[in-house]
Each structure stands twice: as structure tokens, then as C-alpha cells.
Design a protein around this motif. Sequence first.
Motif, PDB file in Angstrom:
ATOM      1  N   ARG A  71      74.123 -57.316  51.524  1.00 48.64           N
ATOM      2  CA  ARG A  71      72.940 -57.250  52.381  1.00 48.64           C
ATOM      3  C   ARG A  71      73.167 -58.018  53.675  1.00 48.64           C
TER       4      ARG A  71
ATOM      5  N   ALA B 255      67.251 -50.195  56.213  1.00 47.11           N
ATOM      6  CA  ALA B 255      68.435 -50.766  55.570  1.00 47.11           C
ATOM      7  C   ALA B 255      69.150 -49.689  54.757  1.00 47.11           C
TER       8      ALA B 255
ATOM      9  N   TYR C 218      69.563 -53.302  47.579  1.00 50.56           N
ATOM     10  CA  TYR C 218      70.328 -54.468  47.165  1.00 50.56           C
ATOM     11  C   TYR C 218      69.788 -55.079  45.873  1.00 50.56           C
TER      12      TYR C 218
ATOM     13  N   PHE D  24      64.836 -54.639  55.553  1.00 49.72           N
ATOM     14  CA  PHE D  24      65.665 -55.568  54.778  1.00 49.72           C
ATOM     15  C   PHE D  24      64.833 -56.469  53.872  1.00 49.72           C
TER      16      PHE D  24
END
Length: 144
Positions: free
Chosen positions: A27, A60, A64, A127
Motif C-alpha cells: 500500500r 487505489a 490491501y 487509500f
Amino acid sequence: MSRRNFVIGQGRVLLASTEQGRFTAERDRDFYRVCRLIASSSRTPLTPREIVARAVNHPAPGYYVDYTYALRVLGNIGKMPRADAAHASRGKWLELYDRCMEAMAAGAPGIGMALVDVLASGRASGFFISVSRGLRILRDAERR
């Protein structure tokens, strides 16, 4: 020794994982790339804070998160009031849950397969980090 992290929501434990940071390096690399893209494509010079403020809300490449961990969290998110669920990890879990529900409505046979589809497709809306965390990522990446 691994550490266990807990997040409490509506009086119950939302998630518990020993692998909180498993995807952190990936990330952070992706976030830094987006910061560089934003800085290089700007017509005017931007401060680090301005770059990061734009980057945290930039789409993004993924969420993640580990599949097993996400499946456990989504089971709890689905039981929570939407307003409370929206606060868990800056809305990441609610977005992931909603995308899984859309995948199931489109024909995925269950939450597990829907989650596989969503995680494989990537494309998170952002994110899901704070500007202050983004600034730390940017500073750490520039020190290397």
C-alpha cells in the motif's frame, strides 16, 4: 511475536487480526507512486500536504486486506448500523461490503465468492488513510 489488534464498534469486537500490516508495504509503495504522479502532473508546485490530500482520495489499486481477515470483518460489518460501519477504517469495510453485496446481486453464489471477485478486481475508491498517515508514508519513502 505477533500482536493482536482490536477495533470496538457498537459494543462488540469488529475485527481481530495478527496480520494488520501484511499489505502495508505494498500500500505504501502504491501510495507513494500516486503522490509522485500527482506532483509531476500538477501545473503548479504543490506542498507535500496538498499532494497527500489529493492522493488519499485517489483511487487505489486494491484494498490491501487478506481474504480470511476480510471475510471475518464483513460478517460483522453486515450486522452493524450503516453509520457505525462507515467509521470502520475510514469507510473501507463498508465499501468492501457494499461491493460484495453488488457482486452477489449480479450472481456471485455467496459472500466468499463475491469477496474473491471484489478483491481480484481491485479498484478501491481511495487509500482509506488519514492525511497525517499519508505524510508519514511520503516522508519515509523520500528518505530511502
